[in-house]
Design an enzyme around this catalytic site. Structure first.
Site: not given
Ligand code: SF4
Length: 412
Positions: A353, A155, A152, A139, A360, A135-136, A157, A148, A316
């Site tokens: 973001d 998250c 979270c 990088r 960002k 995207r940038y 993603r 994971c 987000d």
């Molecule tokens: S934010 Fe998403 S990718 Fe990062 S540790 Fe938590 S669940 Fe995993």
């Protein structure tokens, strides 16, 4: 009052700042009988994660109806997983425990608004090969896994992480590496996921060595929450392997000072001793860390762990995260109370973001009150106003600035 099951210490009511500032062990809690060697083994921790409603209820009979209903549905959206180590940080007596809110699903995750998205950072539309986001200009983001140590609830993603939503993430390392090899403008590669430190040392080393062999790749980064969810993974062997691939930076993800335990401090110390510069990314979360005092303690405690606070992210617009999102106003208020009020190293950049893939965008309270020919008017952290003489084109003045009749102050 809840007794801290890990350390045996009794936290004061409301977890006052003085208590939060200190390092406490997560303790052993329900796992007091487990042999020390098992408890400190990262694979044992992974094998004994809490992943089902039944397990969660057994360890935490005080689940609220919202948590109970949310956990029943979690495996269709973003899986439930909590390591025993991290579970011990939860206060079962506090419905609003900042650790609990981050990892225990709630039914509000099924409430979505039209402006929320499954891919709020537009990663999929900037992905030239599966698992690589470009995207940038200079990088790339190299996604290595969808797994994971714990998940979270906010998250960004979650569309792919844990594979509960059926994304079927299949990175092809050979294609990802070939793309980087073919794009000489890529000088910085960020390994993320999912969590790259879930790989065995051998598998991770294979990737790092392939990337290090590309002449135009100057700089490697790993984004990981493992030091927080699973500090046992930061073994001397892992650190010895990582230090062969410098310059290598690691960005960790910690949101609240209670996450910075003695175990985490020691794990981060091992990484720092391997010469790895450490930064932290926090997500601003409602009833977790959207409090200036808590955030200041968190930032100061990170420095004590040899970690530079790098970013605070506005959460987000991930679908079903409204109950965890705090306001931009609150984020700016926190930044106002950090800058100048504590060590500059403890002040991260607050960013959004940009929804849809704009990258960002830094946000800051306004410190420039007025700019016009001859001077810039600024204010400091105490609200005092100062004048900096400067020509209209930005070059330094060689003569005294002409008198300016109407330097209109912008109110803040
Ligand atoms: S934010 Fe998403 S990718 Fe990062 S540790 Fe938590 S669940 Fe995993």
């Amino acid at each position: 009052m809840h007794i801290d099951t890990l350390s045996g210490e009794e936290p004061p009511s409301g977890y006052q700042v003085g208590w939060l500032k200190k390092f406490h062990s997560a303790g052993r809690g329900f796992w007091a009988e487990v042999p020390e060697a098992d408890w400190n083994n990262w694979r044992w921790q992974l094998q004994h994660r809490i992943t089902t409603l039944n397990q969660l209820q057994r360890f935490m009979p005080s689940l609220t109806p919202e948590e109970h209903a949310g956990t029943q549905l979690a495996n269709h959206k973003l899986a439930l997983a909590i390591t025993p180590y991290f579970f011990n940080l939860i206060d079962p007596a506090d419905e609003n425990c900042p650790i609990r809110r981050q990892v225990i699903p709630r039914i509000e995750e099924t409430h979505t608004a039209s402006w929320e998205m499954s891919d709020p950072c537009g990663e999929d539309s900037h992905s030239p090969v599966p698992g690589l986001v470009h995207r940038y200009p200079d990088r790339v983001l190299f996604l290595v896994t969808d797994r994971c140590a714990a998940y979270c609830r906010y998250c960004t993603r979650s569309r792919l992480v844990s594979n509960a939503a059926g994304y079927d993430f299949h990175p092809r390392f050979d294609a990802q590496i070939a793309y980087i090899r073919d794009h000489s403008e890529v000088r910085d590669v960020l390994l993320s996921g999912g969590d790259p430190l879930l790989f065995s040392d051998e598998k991770l080393e294979h990737l790092l060595s392939e990337l290090r062999a590309i002449p135009h790749v100057e700089f490697l980064r790993i984004g990981t929450r493992i030091p927080i969810f699973l500090p046992q993974r930061i073994t001397p062997g892992l650190c010895a392997m990582l230090k062969k691939y410098h310059p290598l930076f690691i960005s960790i993800h910690a949101n609240h000072p209670r996450e910075l335990t003695t175990e985490v401090r020691d794990a981060l110390g091992r990484l720092a001793d391997a010469g790895i510069p450490l930064g932290n990314q926090s997500v601003l979360l409602k009833h977790v860390n959207d409090d200036a005092e808590v955030m200041k303690v968190h930032m100061q405690k990170l420095l004590m762990c040899r970690v530079k606070p790098y970013y605070i992210y506005q959460c987000d617009l991930i679908a079903g995260s409204a109950h965890l999102r705090s306001s931009v106003r609150k984020g700016l208020e926190i930044m106002e109370k950090l800058r100048g009020h504590t060590t500059g190293y403890a002040v991260p950049t607050y960013v959004i973001d940009a929804p849809g893939g704009g990258g960002k965008v830094p946000l800051s309270p306004e410190y420039v009150l007025c700019r016009n020919a001859g001077r810039v008017l600024i204010r400091n952290y105490e609200g005092k106003v100062f004048e900096y003489p400067e020509a209209g084109d930005g070059t330094p003045l060689v003569e005294a600035p002409r008198k300016i009749e109407e330097p209109e102050l912008v109110k803040f």
